[in-house]
Scaffold this active site. Structure first.
Site, PDB file in Angstrom:
ATOM      1  N   SER A  35     103.830  79.961  42.027  1.00 10.88           N
ATOM      2  CA  SER A  35     104.593  80.499  40.895  1.00 10.88           C
ATOM      3  C   SER A  35     105.856  81.221  41.342  1.00 10.88           C
ATOM      4  O   SER A  35     105.808  82.054  42.247  1.00 10.88           O
ATOM      5  CB  SER A  35     103.739  81.512  40.123  1.00 10.88           C
ATOM      6  OG  SER A  35     102.656  80.850  39.530  1.00 10.88           O
ATOM      7  N   HIS A  66     105.971  76.068  36.984  1.00  8.30           N
ATOM      8  CA  HIS A  66     105.732  75.010  37.968  1.00  8.30           C
ATOM      9  C   HIS A  66     106.534  73.781  37.541  1.00  8.30           C
ATOM     10  O   HIS A  66     106.338  73.251  36.448  1.00  8.30           O
ATOM     11  CB  HIS A  66     104.251  74.666  38.063  1.00  8.30           C
ATOM     12  CG  HIS A  66     103.452  75.697  38.797  1.00  8.30           C
ATOM     13  ND1 HIS A  66     103.053  76.862  38.216  1.00  8.30           N
ATOM     14  CD2 HIS A  66     103.003  75.742  40.064  1.00  8.30           C
ATOM     15  CE1 HIS A  66     102.386  77.584  39.103  1.00  8.30           C
ATOM     16  NE2 HIS A  66     102.334  76.930  40.235  1.00  8.30           N
ATOM     17  N   HIS A  88      96.215  72.884  39.160  1.00  4.11           N
ATOM     18  CA  HIS A  88      95.173  73.891  39.386  1.00  4.11           C
ATOM     19  C   HIS A  88      93.852  73.416  38.793  1.00  4.11           C
ATOM     20  O   HIS A  88      93.844  72.755  37.742  1.00  4.11           O
ATOM     21  CB  HIS A  88      95.530  75.208  38.700  1.00  4.11           C
ATOM     22  CG  HIS A  88      96.847  75.798  39.103  1.00  4.11           C
ATOM     23  ND1 HIS A  88      98.037  75.328  38.617  1.00  4.11           N
ATOM     24  CD2 HIS A  88      97.137  76.815  39.944  1.00  4.11           C
ATOM     25  CE1 HIS A  88      99.025  76.032  39.147  1.00  4.11           C
ATOM     26  NE2 HIS A  88      98.511  76.944  39.958  1.00  4.11           N
ATOM     27  N   TYR A  90      91.879  75.041  37.052  1.00  3.41           N
ATOM     28  CA  TYR A  90      91.682  75.537  35.678  1.00  3.41           C
ATOM     29  C   TYR A  90      92.335  74.650  34.624  1.00  3.41           C
ATOM     30  O   TYR A  90      92.083  74.816  33.433  1.00  3.41           O
ATOM     31  CB  TYR A  90      92.144  76.990  35.539  1.00  3.41           C
ATOM     32  CG  TYR A  90      93.608  77.264  35.820  1.00  3.41           C
ATOM     33  CD1 TYR A  90      94.616  76.816  34.980  1.00  3.41           C
ATOM     34  CD2 TYR A  90      93.975  78.008  36.942  1.00  3.41           C
ATOM     35  CE1 TYR A  90      95.954  77.075  35.242  1.00  3.41           C
ATOM     36  CE2 TYR A  90      95.306  78.279  37.218  1.00  3.41           C
ATOM     37  CZ  TYR A  90      96.292  77.802  36.362  1.00  3.41           C
ATOM     38  OH  TYR A  90      97.610  78.063  36.631  1.00  3.41           O
ATOM     39  N   GLU A  91      93.185  73.702  35.059  1.00  5.63           N
ATOM     40  CA  GLU A  91      93.838  72.833  34.067  1.00  5.63           C
ATOM     41  C   GLU A  91      92.888  71.765  33.543  1.00  5.63           C
ATOM     42  O   GLU A  91      93.098  71.211  32.475  1.00  5.63           O
ATOM     43  CB  GLU A  91      95.085  72.188  34.671  1.00  5.63           C
ATOM     44  CG  GLU A  91      96.183  73.203  34.981  1.00  5.63           C
ATOM     45  CD  GLU A  91      97.350  72.581  35.724  1.00  5.63           C
ATOM     46  OE1 GLU A  91      97.981  71.668  35.185  1.00  5.63           O
ATOM     47  OE2 GLU A  91      97.608  73.004  36.869  1.00  5.63           O
ATOM     48  N   ALA A 118     100.837  82.927  44.381  1.00  5.04           N
ATOM     49  CA  ALA A 118     100.913  84.310  43.929  1.00  5.04           C
ATOM     50  C   ALA A 118      99.482  84.832  43.899  1.00  5.04           C
ATOM     51  O   ALA A 118      98.554  84.082  43.590  1.00  5.04           O
ATOM     52  CB  ALA A 118     101.522  84.373  42.531  1.00  5.04           C
ATOM     53  N   MET A 213      94.099  81.894  42.076  1.00  8.98           N
ATOM     54  CA  MET A 213      93.512  80.748  41.374  1.00  8.98           C
ATOM     55  C   MET A 213      93.890  79.398  41.974  1.00  8.98           C
ATOM     56  O   MET A 213      93.749  78.371  41.309  1.00  8.98           O
ATOM     57  CB  MET A 213      93.957  80.776  39.904  1.00  8.98           C
ATOM     58  CG  MET A 213      93.618  82.065  39.177  1.00  8.98           C
ATOM     59  SD  MET A 213      94.178  82.010  37.462  1.00  8.98           S
ATOM     60  CE  MET A 213      94.038  83.733  36.991  1.00  8.98           C
ATOM     61  N   SER A 214      94.367  79.394  43.204  1.00  5.83           N
ATOM     62  CA  SER A 214      94.801  78.103  43.775  1.00  5.83           C
ATOM     63  C   SER A 214      94.472  78.048  45.256  1.00  5.83           C
ATOM     64  O   SER A 214      93.590  78.756  45.739  1.00  5.83           O
ATOM     65  CB  SER A 214      96.314  77.932  43.566  1.00  5.83           C
ATOM     66  OG  SER A 214      97.029  78.869  44.335  1.00  5.83           O
ATOM     67  N   ASN A 237     100.624  91.666  41.948  1.00  7.52           N
ATOM     68  CA  ASN A 237      99.989  92.753  41.183  1.00  7.52           C
ATOM     69  C   ASN A 237      98.807  93.301  41.972  1.00  7.52           C
ATOM     70  O   ASN A 237      98.290  92.629  42.871  1.00  7.52           O
ATOM     71  CB  ASN A 237      99.472  92.214  39.834  1.00  7.52           C
ATOM     72  CG  ASN A 237      98.531  91.035  40.002  1.00  7.52           C
ATOM     73  OD1 ASN A 237      98.988  89.904  40.220  1.00  7.52           O
ATOM     74  ND2 ASN A 237      97.238  91.287  39.949  1.00  7.52           N
ATOM     75  N   HIS A 249     100.168  86.552  33.120  1.00 12.36           N
ATOM     76  CA  HIS A 249     100.887  85.508  33.864  1.00 12.36           C
ATOM     77  C   HIS A 249     102.381  85.814  33.872  1.00 12.36           C
ATOM     78  O   HIS A 249     103.093  85.451  34.808  1.00 12.36           O
ATOM     79  CB  HIS A 249     100.616  84.127  33.253  1.00 12.36           C
ATOM     80  CG  HIS A 249     101.174  82.999  34.058  1.00 12.36           C
ATOM     81  ND1 HIS A 249     100.861  82.799  35.392  1.00 12.36           N
ATOM     82  CD2 HIS A 249     102.048  82.014  33.737  1.00 12.36           C
ATOM     83  CE1 HIS A 249     101.519  81.746  35.845  1.00 12.36           C
ATOM     84  NE2 HIS A 249     102.252  81.247  34.871  1.00 12.36           N
TER      85      HIS A 249
HETATM   86  N1  HPA Z   1      94.148  87.201  40.077  1.00 10.61           N
HETATM   87  C1  HPA Z   1      94.145  85.862  40.145  1.00 10.61           C
HETATM   88  N2  HPA Z   1      95.239  85.161  40.318  1.00 10.61           N
HETATM   89  C2  HPA Z   1      96.401  85.818  40.448  1.00 10.61           C
HETATM   90  C3  HPA Z   1      96.467  87.214  40.372  1.00 10.61           C
HETATM   91  C4  HPA Z   1      95.269  87.951  40.194  1.00 10.61           C
HETATM   92  O1  HPA Z   1      95.238  89.190  40.119  1.00 10.61           O
HETATM   93  N3  HPA Z   1      97.770  87.553  40.547  1.00 10.61           N
HETATM   94  C5  HPA Z   1      98.463  86.390  40.693  1.00 10.61           C
HETATM   95  N4  HPA Z   1      97.629  85.336  40.636  1.00 10.61           N
END
Ligand code: HPA
Length: 278
Positions: A35, A66, A88, A90-91, A118, A213-214, A237, A249
């Site tokens: 991302s 993306h 991903h 999750y898609e 990320a 998540m990747s 974060n 997101h």
């Molecule tokens: N959790 C999962 N995926 C992420 C996060 C998170 O805190 N930050 C960026 N991608």
């Protein structure tokens, strides 16, 4: 349509043929952009851009931020294939979605793949804006992209999945640029909901330093197809429950984008020192 893992190697060759026909052959390394890192694709010299939709068997990504574009060219003096956008789990629920791209990179001559993402930090001393070299990962999701693969090669050794030599090269590049670089363990949560604070506390006990998540399915697939792996997380974060603020997101995109310049300097510096045959 995502082909079954047992057909991914052949499908990767077909995808590689399509890329070769438009952008030539003999690449050193693939780079998967997470991302907010689209700027790196713009930095590729002598770039040939191929929309994923033009590559047979290639998965689409519907995630905002993306791009869905393969960019072939030169970066840091090396022949590179930049994958601006990933699919991903999750898609669609299929952890093998990135099998064709990984097989394709191997078929195009790449010896390694640089995976970026990320991620959320579990460590107070690794705040948003930090970069973390992935030293190892934790996958307790119950999902594995190699389920359904055949033969003994499916039993992939993951004991040095993130290539120690390449991580050293990345460290040296960061030091050279005076860019701070943490090292840590990335834990995969398949999303798309963010983690709960309890999950983050559990992840910390298990040894995770960052969550995302990747990347993990790609790392497993890359090792299966014989690619060395280097992984880099941009911390966007603090993980759930660490600050009392909600996760979004939007924040991932904003903070990822705001720190993209660091990654856009670090990766070419890494590539300058990258040894294709190493
Ligand atoms: N959790 C999962 N995926 C992420 C996060 C998170 O805190 N930050 C960026 N991608």
């Amino acid at each position: 349509m995502i082909p079954p893992i047992a057909e991914a190697r052949d499908a990767g060759r077909v995808a590689a043929d399509a890329v070769r026909a438009r952008a030539g052959d003999r690449y050193a390394i693939g780079i998967v952009l997470g991302s907010g890192l689209g700027a790196l694709a713009d930095a590729v010299e002598d770039a040939v851009r191929i929309p994923y939709g033009d590559i047979p068997g290639y998965p689409r990504s519907g995630v905002t931020s993306h791009a869905g574009m393969l960019v072939a060219g030169r970066l840091g003096g090396k022949r590179v294939i930049v994958l601006a956008g990933r699919s991903h789990t999750y898609e669609h629920g299929n952890p093998a979605a990135m099998a064709v791209p990984m097989a394709m990179l191997a078929a195009l001559g790449c010896s390694a793949v640089f995976l970026t993402n990320a991620a959320g930090s579990l460590k107070d001393d690794m705040p948003p804006g930090s970069l973390m070299a992935i030293a190892d990962h934790i996958n307790l999701t119950g999902l594995n992209p190699l389920v359904g693969a055949e033969g003994d090669s499916r039993f992939v050794d993951m004991s040095s999945a993130y290539d120690p030599g390449l991580r050293k090269t990345l460290s040296a590049a960061a030091q050279h640029l005076d860019t701070g670089l943490s090292h840590g363990t990335y834990m995969w949560f398949p999303g798309p909901s963010f983690e709960t604070p309890a999950e983050i506390r559990a992840a910390r006990v298990l040894g995770a330093d960052a969550v995302g998540m990747s990347t993990v399915p790609e790392a497993v697939l890359a090792r299966y197809f014989g690619l060395r792996v280097v992984g880099l997380s941009t911390i966007t974060n603090f993980a759930a429950g660490m600050t009392g603020t909600a996760l979004s997101h939007e924040e991932t995109k904003t903070v990822g984008g705001a720190n993209a310049d660091k990654v856009c300097r670090l990766i070419p510096a890494f590539l300058e020192e990258f040894d294709h045959d190493g």
